[in-house]
Design an enzyme around this catalytic site. Structure first.
Site, PDB file in Angstrom:
ATOM      1  N   ARG A 114       0.829  -1.217   0.000  1.00  0.00           N
ATOM      2  CA  ARG A 114       0.000   0.000   0.000  1.00  0.00           C
ATOM      3  C   ARG A 114       0.858   1.260   0.000  1.00  0.00           C
ATOM      4  O   ARG A 114       0.573   2.209  -0.739  1.00  0.00           O
ATOM      5  CB  ARG A 114      -0.945   0.023   1.202  1.00  0.00           C
ATOM      6  CG  ARG A 114      -2.079  -0.986   1.093  1.00  0.00           C
ATOM      7  CD  ARG A 114      -2.954  -0.950   2.330  1.00  0.00           C
ATOM      8  NE  ARG A 114      -2.139  -1.271   3.499  1.00  0.00           N
ATOM      9  CZ  ARG A 114      -2.429  -0.905   4.741  1.00  0.00           C
ATOM     10  NH1 ARG A 114      -3.499  -0.196   5.004  1.00  0.00           N
ATOM     11  NH2 ARG A 114      -1.644  -1.251   5.736  1.00  0.00           N
TER      12      ARG A 114
ATOM     13  N   ASN B  33      -6.285  -2.490   2.250  1.00  0.00           N
ATOM     14  CA  ASN B  33      -6.296  -3.943   2.356  1.00  0.00           C
ATOM     15  C   ASN B  33      -7.731  -4.440   2.453  1.00  0.00           C
ATOM     16  O   ASN B  33      -8.576  -3.797   3.069  1.00  0.00           O
ATOM     17  CB  ASN B  33      -5.539  -4.404   3.599  1.00  0.00           C
ATOM     18  CG  ASN B  33      -4.041  -4.318   3.443  1.00  0.00           C
ATOM     19  OD1 ASN B  33      -3.516  -4.231   2.339  1.00  0.00           O
ATOM     20  ND2 ASN B  33      -3.337  -4.336   4.556  1.00  0.00           N
TER      21      ASN B  33
END
Length: 91
Positions: A18, A36
């Site tokens: 990320r 996520n």
């Protein structure tokens, strides 16, 4: 402007995926978000001009995280995606 939703599968959680995605987005000027998912995948919303989006998608498919490995990317256009001023990591 292209407005896309992506679901990225593979080794994409617990490897800095990320944050590396945000770094790539910031470098290219892509706005949107990354988060996520409970199933182990990562969801991305992205807004950028078409030529920049092509580069962004290629970098995502190649995994921006050295420890990550992307096995599949589902990409869907979403013309209703709201524009944002930056790219953010959603916790």
């Amino acid at each position: 402007m292209e407005k896309l939703r992506m679901n990225v599968q593979g080794r994409v959680q617990g490897v800095g995926f990320r944050y590396m995605t945000k770094m790539v987005a910031d470098q290219l000027g892509v706005t949107g978000s990354v988060r996520n998912e409970d199933d182990g995948s990562v969801s991305i919303t992205a807004i950028a001009p078409e030529d920049i989006m092509e580069t962004f998608i290629k970098k995502i498919k190649d995994s921006p995280s050295p420890a990550g490995r992307v096995t599949y990317v589902d990409i869907q256009e979403d013309p209703l995606l709201e524009e944002t001023e930056q790219f953010k990591v959603i916790q």
